[in-house]
Write a protein that holds these residues in place. Structure first.
Motif, PDB file in Angstrom:
ATOM      1  N   ILE A 174       0.820  -1.203   0.000  1.00 51.20           N
ATOM      2  CA  ILE A 174       0.000   0.000   0.000  1.00 51.20           C
ATOM      3  C   ILE A 174       0.856   1.257   0.000  1.00 51.20           C
ATOM      4  O   ILE A 174       0.596   2.211  -0.741  1.00 51.20           O
ATOM      5  CB  ILE A 174      -0.946  -0.005   1.220  1.00 51.20           C
ATOM      6  CG1 ILE A 174      -1.963  -1.143   1.093  1.00 51.20           C
ATOM      7  CG2 ILE A 174      -1.670   1.330   1.349  1.00 51.20           C
ATOM      8  CD1 ILE A 174      -2.932  -1.221   2.243  1.00 51.20           C
ATOM      9  N   ARG A 175       1.919   1.271   0.817  1.00 55.34           N
ATOM     10  CA  ARG A 175       2.721   2.489   0.967  1.00 55.34           C
ATOM     11  C   ARG A 175       3.990   2.488   0.125  1.00 55.34           C
ATOM     12  O   ARG A 175       4.827   3.375   0.278  1.00 55.34           O
ATOM     13  CB  ARG A 175       3.079   2.684   2.446  1.00 55.34           C
ATOM     14  CG  ARG A 175       1.894   3.074   3.308  1.00 55.34           C
ATOM     15  CD  ARG A 175       2.281   3.190   4.767  1.00 55.34           C
ATOM     16  NE  ARG A 175       2.450   1.885   5.388  1.00 55.34           N
ATOM     17  CZ  ARG A 175       2.847   1.700   6.643  1.00 55.34           C
ATOM     18  NH1 ARG A 175       3.126   2.744   7.397  1.00 55.34           N
ATOM     19  NH2 ARG A 175       2.965   0.482   7.137  1.00 55.34           N
ATOM     20  N   ARG A 246      -8.335   4.550   2.889  1.00 54.75           N
ATOM     21  CA  ARG A 246      -6.977   4.667   2.389  1.00 54.75           C
ATOM     22  C   ARG A 246      -6.470   3.367   1.768  1.00 54.75           C
ATOM     23  O   ARG A 246      -5.272   3.212   1.526  1.00 54.75           O
ATOM     24  CB  ARG A 246      -6.003   5.147   3.462  1.00 54.75           C
ATOM     25  CG  ARG A 246      -6.420   6.400   4.207  1.00 54.75           C
ATOM     26  CD  ARG A 246      -5.220   7.179   4.680  1.00 54.75           C
ATOM     27  NE  ARG A 246      -4.503   7.787   3.554  1.00 54.75           N
ATOM     28  CZ  ARG A 246      -3.277   8.305   3.649  1.00 54.75           C
ATOM     29  NH1 ARG A 246      -2.636   8.271   4.800  1.00 54.75           N
ATOM     30  NH2 ARG A 246      -2.689   8.824   2.588  1.00 54.75           N
ATOM     31  N   LEU A 247      -7.376   2.428   1.482  1.00 57.15           N
ATOM     32  CA  LEU A 247      -7.017   1.241   0.724  1.00 57.15           C
ATOM     33  C   LEU A 247      -6.943   1.604  -0.763  1.00 57.15           C
ATOM     34  O   LEU A 247      -7.580   2.561  -1.205  1.00 57.15           O
ATOM     35  CB  LEU A 247      -8.060   0.137   0.941  1.00 57.15           C
ATOM     36  CG  LEU A 247      -8.055  -0.544   2.305  1.00 57.15           C
ATOM     37  CD1 LEU A 247      -9.302  -1.400   2.473  1.00 57.15           C
ATOM     38  CD2 LEU A 247      -6.802  -1.388   2.493  1.00 57.15           C
ATOM     39  N   GLY A 492     -14.820   5.138   5.975  1.00 59.78           N
ATOM     40  CA  GLY A 492     -14.876   4.866   4.543  1.00 59.78           C
ATOM     41  C   GLY A 492     -16.276   5.020   3.983  1.00 59.78           C
ATOM     42  O   GLY A 492     -16.465   5.590   2.895  1.00 59.78           O
ATOM     43  N   ILE A 493     -17.283   4.518   4.712  1.00 59.63           N
ATOM     44  CA  ILE A 493     -18.666   4.639   4.237  1.00 59.63           C
ATOM     45  C   ILE A 493     -19.099   6.104   4.235  1.00 59.63           C
ATOM     46  O   ILE A 493     -19.782   6.565   3.308  1.00 59.63           O
ATOM     47  CB  ILE A 493     -19.605   3.794   5.117  1.00 59.63           C
ATOM     48  CG1 ILE A 493     -19.247   2.307   5.004  1.00 59.63           C
ATOM     49  CG2 ILE A 493     -21.055   4.021   4.726  1.00 59.63           C
ATOM     50  CD1 ILE A 493     -19.324   1.743   3.606  1.00 59.63           C
ATOM     51  N   CYS A 691      -0.013  -1.426  13.682  1.00 60.19           N
ATOM     52  CA  CYS A 691      -0.693  -2.387  12.821  1.00 60.19           C
ATOM     53  C   CYS A 691      -1.730  -1.728  11.919  1.00 60.19           C
ATOM     54  O   CYS A 691      -2.138  -2.313  10.924  1.00 60.19           O
ATOM     55  CB  CYS A 691      -1.349  -3.498  13.649  1.00 60.19           C
ATOM     56  SG  CYS A 691      -2.671  -2.933  14.743  1.00 60.19           S
ATOM     57  N   LEU A 692      -2.164  -0.518  12.257  1.00 58.81           N
ATOM     58  CA  LEU A 692      -3.158   0.185  11.454  1.00 58.81           C
ATOM     59  C   LEU A 692      -2.575   1.410  10.754  1.00 58.81           C
ATOM     60  O   LEU A 692      -3.311   2.328  10.396  1.00 58.81           O
ATOM     61  CB  LEU A 692      -4.352   0.601  12.330  1.00 58.81           C
ATOM     62  CG  LEU A 692      -5.155  -0.537  12.959  1.00 58.81           C
ATOM     63  CD1 LEU A 692      -6.302   0.012  13.787  1.00 58.81           C
ATOM     64  CD2 LEU A 692      -5.682  -1.490  11.900  1.00 58.81           C
ATOM     65  N   ASP A 693      -1.264   1.414  10.548  1.00 61.33           N
ATOM     66  CA  ASP A 693      -0.636   2.551   9.885  1.00 61.33           C
ATOM     67  C   ASP A 693      -1.129   2.724   8.456  1.00 61.33           C
ATOM     68  O   ASP A 693      -1.161   3.842   7.932  1.00 61.33           O
ATOM     69  CB  ASP A 693       0.888   2.396   9.883  1.00 61.33           C
ATOM     70  CG  ASP A 693       1.494   2.694  11.254  1.00 61.33           C
ATOM     71  OD1 ASP A 693       0.758   3.219  12.114  1.00 61.33           O
ATOM     72  OD2 ASP A 693       2.680   2.376  11.467  1.00 61.33           O
ATOM     73  N   ASP A 694      -1.496   1.614   7.805  1.00 59.64           N
ATOM     74  CA  ASP A 694      -1.972   1.708   6.426  1.00 59.64           C
ATOM     75  C   ASP A 694      -3.263   2.512   6.323  1.00 59.64           C
ATOM     76  O   ASP A 694      -3.581   3.038   5.251  1.00 59.64           O
ATOM     77  CB  ASP A 694      -2.206   0.308   5.857  1.00 59.64           C
ATOM     78  CG  ASP A 694      -0.905  -0.453   5.649  1.00 59.64           C
ATOM     79  OD1 ASP A 694       0.139   0.215   5.526  1.00 59.64           O
ATOM     80  OD2 ASP A 694      -0.930  -1.689   5.626  1.00 59.64           O
TER      81      ASP A 694
END
Length: 713
Positions: A174-175, A246-247, A492-493, A691-694
């Motif tokens: 992702i990054r 952010r996906l 996101g929603i 773990c949720l940096d993405d």
């Protein structure tokens, strides 16, 4: 002293035995709790397989060998067994057996690990094991159990199935930033693979909104809508990439909004409208989309989506998404069959490229699998051009430039349908279109707000949210990221709702949501770079300003578009059904819920769609299923309520969703059997905050939304 010397000699013997076998089991370090994914990963790396369960504890032999090549030996004497924690099953087990890898072990890689027993069975097994040891039953050999011991394959909720462990690693995460040139290539690759979903919806709704007769103006409207969708898709993808989940997900006009658009455009009040029909229906759709988008924004940004997620799981998501693709079977091949010499090669080529040639690599790239859609379109389009130029669709006294039906002479009426669907020059929009045209807000006029159409779109926006939830989770699993928390899903929603407001203001004919096919694109390209998707969105925005691009795409023969959509809709159906891999697929409960919801989701709407048979003399066959809003059986005396109820119950995805969510939340079972998504919890963040940096928002934005804990900011 003797006992100590005996233990030392035993340890030395064990060490020598381990060195001789050349096997080593690395230690497992827990992270606060027993995560099924981490536990199973450790077991696969070390080759450790637990063979102990509640049943095994009752009787086990001194030197019995199981099917995996492990030998168990009793400690001998009257030494009491040691009880340790089993790292795979997260339970206590008898430690008097010493697990030794057999020297001639030859286990099939396809064999599954043993099923995780229920907690009650573990406790019962431990107590029975202790009693058996006290009674001296540990000296007996249970050959009968060894013969019948079989591994049972299950799907671990929230973890990776057996097939997912064999998936290739991502080229870029992702990054990752592979460089500007690579970003351009991968960005264009991403959007070319989604071409069918981005540009073909206008080829369906615009002719329907303009009437059964296609004129020059409707081709021009089609090209304008295509350019508008490209612009809005680029803008909303960038917004979602920065402020949503952010996906690396592309936002666009989903097929979820196609059915309600066709239902509204084929209602009685618009059926006989001739003047400015397209613009009037588009303004009606704009108003309904804006209202439903505001509702979706409130649902996401208020945190109510977190509560709604408790009702959603794979047993609900799978049939709902599958019904979205299956709902258009009456449009797919009936439209493609109007020009079988074009549509059949199109279907065969896209299937051959995506399936039979999927493993063929050219310069290290699986060109046929990645570009199956644009390659098949290009080849068949050239083929159709030669058919048109060769006179295959020339008829005596009929001109190739298709006018309105009232301008056709009697001898050409029977050929008008074929010429309109097969000829590549049926539209001259690409000749008259401007080179530069910027789609602007409210280009169709001021939106019309209507109660009945707004209610329909609000329900559809809920289904779009369900579709997006399944896509979020599937994508996060594929890119090896931590599953999004409920707050991140709500964010996101909410952002999708805001993007749909933009789609309603610009006038795309549908709301903006995450494209389900995006998961398939990431799977076949192995590229999940957020920057590549963003740069591809910028390129899409630039192309939207070139009027010739939209006009050329609008001139694609309708038979080609319909035949390609047969593949796209089938892909959506397959992606929906594949969501069941997170559940216990052999559960009778789950099988029945999915089967009943799909069957009733098509049988009940069929009753509403066929209630008023006279419609068959007014509309073409592929539009009859979308005329039930005005002709349905519900007659309460209130026209608004009648329209809403008949419209909703005539749409397959709505009925499927309602049946699935009611049955799944009323039929009791375990969380694992339901396949409830294991969203990350606060405890995970305390153990590993990174773990949720993405999903983390940019720092400046995160400070603004820091107070909104429900959004995972």
């Amino acid at each position: 002293m003797e006992r100590g010397s005996n233990s030392e000699s035993t340890n030395k013997a064990d060490k020598q035995k381990g060195k001789k076998l050349g096997s080593k089991i690395e230690p497992f370090v827990t992270q606060g709790d027993h995560n099924a994914r981490d536990l199973r990963s450790w077991a696969k790396r070390t080759g450790f397989v637990s063979i102990f369960s509640g049943e095994v504890g009752t009787s086990r032999g001194r030197s019995s060998t199981n099917r995996d090549g492990f030998r168990g030996e009793s400690g001998g004497g009257s030494m009491s067994p040691k009880i340790e924690s089993d790292p795979v099953q997260a339970t206590t087990r008898n430690r008097s057996f010493e697990i030794e890898p057999d020297s001639n072990r030859n286990r099939n890689n396809s064999e599954a690990d043993p099923i995780l027993p229920e907690r009650g069975e573990n406790e019962r097994g431990n107590s029975e094991a202790s009693a058996n040891w006290n009674n001296g039953e540990h000296n007996k050999i249970d050959d009968e159990y060894v013969g019948r011991h079989e591994s049972i394959d299950i799907a671990y909720p929230g973890g990776k199935g057996e097939s997912e462990w064999n998936q290739p690693e991502m080229k870029y995460g992702i990054r990752d930033n592979p460089g500007f040139a690579s970003l351009i290539y991968y960005g264009m690759q991403h959007y070319l693979s989604l071409a069918g979903s981005l540009i073909f919806i206008p080829l369906i709704i615009v002719p329907s909104m303009g009437g059964t007769d296609v004129s020059h103006s409707s081709f021009k409207d089609t090209s304008t809508v295509i350019s508008t969708i490209m612009l809005v898709s680029g803008l909303t993808t960038i917004l979602h990439s920065y402020f949503g989940t952010r996906l690396p997900l592309v936002q666009g006009s989903s097929f979820v909004f196609l059915a309600p658009a066709l239902v509204i455009s084929n209602s009685h009040e618009y059926r006989n409208l001739t003047q400015n029909k397209f613009r009037h229906i588009m303004r009606e759709l704009q108003g309904a989309i804006i209202v439903s988008s505001i509702f979706q924004c409130l649902l996401g940004f208020s945190g109510l989506m977190s509560l709604f997620l408790r009702l959603i799981n794979p047993v609900v998501v799978a049939p709902t998404i599958a019904s979205i693709g299956l709902a258009f079977f009456s449009y797919g091949f009936p439209q493609a069959g109007s020009c079988i010499e074009i549509s059949l090669p199109q279907i065969l080529l896209v299937l051959i490229f995506s399936l039979h040639l999927r493993g063929v690599s050219i310069l290290g790239h699986r060109v046929f699998q990645i570009y199956s859609v644009p390659l098949s379109i290009g080849i068949v389009w050239v083929y159709a051009f030669f058919l048109t130029a060769g006179g295959a669709y020339n008829y005596k006294g009929c001109i190739s430039d298709i006018p309105n039906s009232n301008m056709l002479n009697d001898s050409c009426i029977k050929h008008a349908y074929t010429m309109r669907h097969c000829r590549t020059d049926a539209s001259n929009a690409w000749k008259t279109a401007d080179w530069v045209r910027v789609p602007y807000p409210l280009q169709w006029g001021i939106p019309i707000f209507n109660f009945k159409t707004s209610i329909i779109m609000i329900i559809v926006s809920l289904l779009a949210s369900v579709d997006s939830v399944g896509t979020y989770y599937s994508t996060s699993t594929r890119v090896n990221s931590k599953p999004p928390t409920r707050g991140i899903v709500s964010r996101g929603i909410g952002m999708e709702g805001f993007c749909s407001i933009l789609a309603g203001i610009w006038g795309t004919g549908g709301g903006s949501t995450t494209l389900t096919e995006n998961t398939h694109t990431i799977n076949i390209t192995n590229v999940a770079s957020r920057r590549s998707v963003e740069l591809g969105a910028v390129i899409l925005i630039i192309f939207s300003f070139v009027g010739k691009v939209g006009a050329i795409l609008a001139s694609i023969p309708q038979a080609m578009a319909a035949s390609l959509l047969c593949f796209v809709w089938a892909l959506i159906t397959a992606l929906g059904i594949s969501t069941l891999r997170y559940t216990h697929t052999r559960s009778f409960r789950n099988i029945m819920i999915v089967g009943v919801s799909l069957f009733l989701g098509f049988s009940i709407p069929a009753y509403f769609q066929d209630y008023y048979q006279e419609t068959a003399f007014i509309l073409p066959g592929y539009l009859i299923p979308y005329s039930a809003a005005s002709d349905g059986p519900i007659r309460s005396g209130n026209e608004q309520i009648d329209f809403v109820m008949n419209a909703l119950l005539s749409m397959n995805m709505v009925v499927t969703f309602l049946v699935a969510i009611v049955l799944d939340n009323t039929v009791s079972c375990s969380q694992e059997e339901r396949g409830v998504y294991l969203w990350s919890v606060v405890e995970d963040l305390s153990v590993d905050p990174s773990c949720l940096d993405d999903y983390s928002l940019p720092k400046k934005v995160s400070k603004v939304f820091g107070w909104a804990k429900c959004l995972g900011a």
